[in-house]
Design a protein around this motif. Structure first.
Motif, PDB file in Angstrom:
ATOM      1  N   LEU A 130       0.822  -1.213   0.000  1.00 50.46           N
ATOM      2  CA  LEU A 130       0.000   0.000   0.000  1.00 50.46           C
ATOM      3  C   LEU A 130       0.852   1.258   0.000  1.00 50.46           C
ATOM      4  O   LEU A 130       0.541   2.228  -0.698  1.00 50.46           O
ATOM      5  N   VAL A 131       1.931   1.242   0.774  1.00 48.43           N
ATOM      6  CA  VAL A 131       2.807   2.413   0.838  1.00 48.43           C
ATOM      7  C   VAL A 131       3.482   2.648  -0.509  1.00 48.43           C
ATOM      8  O   VAL A 131       3.531   3.781  -1.012  1.00 48.43           O
ATOM      9  N   SER A 132       4.010   1.582  -1.107  1.00 48.77           N
ATOM     10  CA  SER A 132       4.707   1.761  -2.386  1.00 48.77           C
ATOM     11  C   SER A 132       3.755   2.202  -3.491  1.00 48.77           C
ATOM     12  O   SER A 132       4.138   2.956  -4.385  1.00 48.77           O
ATOM     13  N   LEU A 133       2.492   1.749  -3.427  1.00 49.01           N
ATOM     14  CA  LEU A 133       1.509   2.123  -4.443  1.00 49.01           C
ATOM     15  C   LEU A 133       1.060   3.571  -4.287  1.00 49.01           C
ATOM     16  O   LEU A 133       0.977   4.311  -5.283  1.00 49.01           O
ATOM     17  N   ASN A 134       0.804   3.980  -3.057  1.00 50.76           N
ATOM     18  CA  ASN A 134       0.160   5.283  -2.818  1.00 50.76           C
ATOM     19  C   ASN A 134       1.111   6.417  -2.473  1.00 50.76           C
ATOM     20  O   ASN A 134       0.757   7.582  -2.660  1.00 50.76           O
ATOM     21  N   PHE A 135       2.293   6.097  -1.961  1.00 51.30           N
ATOM     22  CA  PHE A 135       3.170   7.175  -1.471  1.00 51.30           C
ATOM     23  C   PHE A 135       4.558   7.189  -2.094  1.00 51.30           C
ATOM     24  O   PHE A 135       5.290   8.160  -1.933  1.00 51.30           O
ATOM     25  N   LEU A 136       4.946   6.110  -2.767  1.00 47.43           N
ATOM     26  CA  LEU A 136       6.312   6.048  -3.300  1.00 47.43           C
ATOM     27  C   LEU A 136       6.343   5.950  -4.818  1.00 47.43           C
ATOM     28  O   LEU A 136       7.306   5.462  -5.403  1.00 47.43           O
ATOM     29  N   GLY A 137       5.285   6.407  -5.459  1.00 41.86           N
ATOM     30  CA  GLY A 137       5.273   6.447  -6.918  1.00 41.86           C
ATOM     31  C   GLY A 137       5.042   5.118  -7.589  1.00 41.86           C
ATOM     32  O   GLY A 137       5.409   4.945  -8.763  1.00 41.86           O
TER      33      GLY A 137
END
Length: 493
Positions: free
Chosen positions: A203-210
């Protein structure tokens, strides 16, 4: 965490992890250590450390592209083999008369070994002694070098045999670690926490790390959660395993005797807060699953989760009718959330499934033709891609190269033939029968057997339309949970 697993051996079945029993005497008057055995504290510590190492492998295996590249699964094989040698040598010194747990499931291992032997034979130059009718190739194929092996890619088949050997070794180690129910359950908890961490990263890589992979940029499935996996469907299966584990473990923990009280503990009790935390983690995994936009990932997880919930509740003494009603309502709610919260991508993929199915049906039809051409010998383990290119015909014109059959059952039969290709399926059915017997006979220690049943359901369903169980990171989790659920228990458990 090591202290958590290094629990001293107990002197009764209910006091701790390990049951210490006096060995029964055989006909020769010598102790019979096959079923009743004495486990020393040193052996307990050995298996506790083994459990930690195995969970660490399962949690770390998805990081380098789900270990789907040869260099990564070979590295995993080196690590697993090293652990096996360490455990075997150390264990033989501590308990030289103790029977290895893999021998309790000898028929299943023999099926796996038969697949390994046949895959090696496919890669050896023995085609000259096999009737030509068994090694047919398409008549329209452009003449090329004469094949001296059954496999059209012999090197790949030999490497595939090595990979399956690694899996069998891993299962044998899990059976050793899970011979005590509490240790197996703790492995399940640690694995659940690890999958939760992977969900958070996705979720973090999808929504916050491009929307990137951990190592490098994504080249496909932009806008969909893939975590450290390359493929969204494989990631969805991995997350589904976590949801099934979470459901089984949380329901089991909810009724654990140590947290039950004679009065209502209140909404802010430590037990209630703990359960809320567990279900928050399940919700986090669910959000990541929906973000994959995998139709079968969501559908197979919903069915497997419902099965896990129903079996756990019925075994805990709840009414069958009430359980089915509650589970049905939960299933409908999950389906609604999947369509709404999953976004337009999930909804569109469910709506337009018919068109995709027509293309998939043409693909499967050609694969069935491949199987009919070589029903007994197959084309060689891990040789599906070049074998399919020999048979490709309109309307399958794109993509230019298809390396997966998107159906693991058809892949097995195309590569290994109908006989040997069915052995992994039969072994899985055999494991399911063992697990069902465990569930039917037990009233305690149900979480991992029921989770194993749910995971077999999930993997079996998803394998009908995808190759998630051909990805090493998924295979390790799949086999480990099944092994824990089917693990042999000392008499009395």
């Amino acid at each position: 965490m090591a202290d958590w697993l290094d629990t001293p051996a107990a002197t009764s079945e209910t006091a701790g992890w390990v049951s210490i029993k006096k060995p029964s005497a055989g006909r020769s008057g010598k102790p019979n250590l096959k079923d009743n055995f004495v486990i020393s504290p040193e052996h307990t510590k050995l298996n506790n450390r083994l459990a930690l190492l195995l969970v660490a492998i399962m949690v770390l295996a998805p990081i380098p592209l789900a270990s789907h590249r040869p260099v990564w699964w070979l590295l995993l094989g080196i690590v697993i083999s090293g652990i096996a040698v360490w455990h075997l040598v150390r264990g033989s010194r501590i308990a030289p008369d103790r029977t290895l747990q893999m021998f309790k499931h000898a028929p299943l291992f023999l099926m796996g070994l038969a697949v390994v032997v046949f895959a090696v034979l496919q890669g050896l130059p023995i085609a000259a002694i096999i009737p030509d009718a068994l090694l047919r190739l398409p008549e329209t194929m452009v003449p090329g070098p004469v094949l001296h092996t059954i496999s059209i890619v012999p090197d790949a088949s030999i490497l595939g045999a090595l990979r399956i050997t690694i899996y069998l070794c891993f299962v044998a180690l899990v059976l050793e670690a899970a011979a005590q129910p509490n240790r197996g359950e703790r492995m399940g908890w640690l694995l659940f926490f690890g999958i939760t961490a992977h969900a958070v990263w996705g979720l973090v890589s999808l929504n916050f790390l491009g929307d990137t992979l951990l190592f490098g940029e994504k080249t496909a499935y932009q806008g969909m959660a893939t975590g450290t996996f390359v493929n969204r469907n494989s990631y969805a299966t991995f997350l589904g395993f976590g949801i099934v584990l979470g459901i089984a473990l949380s329901l089991d923990r909810r009724i654990a005797p140590r947290i039950r009280a004679s009065r209502d503990p209140g909404w802010l009790s430590p037990e209630r807060i703990e359960m809320l935390g567990i279900w928050a983690m399940i919700a986090m995994i669910t959000l990541a699953l929906l973000a994959t936009q995998s139709r079968m990932g969501v559908g197979a997880t919903a069915v497997a989760g419902l099965l896990t919930f129903v079996v756990m509740r019925i075994k805990q003494g709840h009414s069958t009718a009430a359980t089915l009603l509650t589970g049905g309502i939960g299933f409908v709610i999950f389906a609604a959330i999947a369509l709404l919260r999953g976004g337009q991508g999930v909804l569109e993929r469910f709506i337009f499934v018919e068109g995709a199915s027509e293309t998939r049906a043409d693909f499967y039809s050609q694969i069935l033709g491949m199987i009919g051409n070589r029903p007994f010998t197959g084309y060689g383990l891990d040789a599906f891609a070049p074998a399919f290119e020999l048979h490709r015909a309109p309307p399958i014109t794109a993509p230019l190269y298809l390396d997966m059959a998107h159906n693991s059952y058809l892949t097995l039969w195309a590569e290994m033939g109908l006989l040997f290709g069915s052995l992994p399926i039969l072994a899985l059915i055999g494991a399911a029968v063992i697990i069902l017997r465990r569930i039917a006979r037990r009233t305690t220690d149900l979480a991992m057997p029921v989770a194993a049943l749910g995971i077999i359901c999930l993997g079996g369903l998803h394998s009908l339309v995808d190759f998630s169980l051909e990805i090493p990171a998924n295979v390790l989790v799949f086999l480990a949970v099944i092994a824990i659920g089917a693990a042999h228990r000392p008499i009395g458990r």
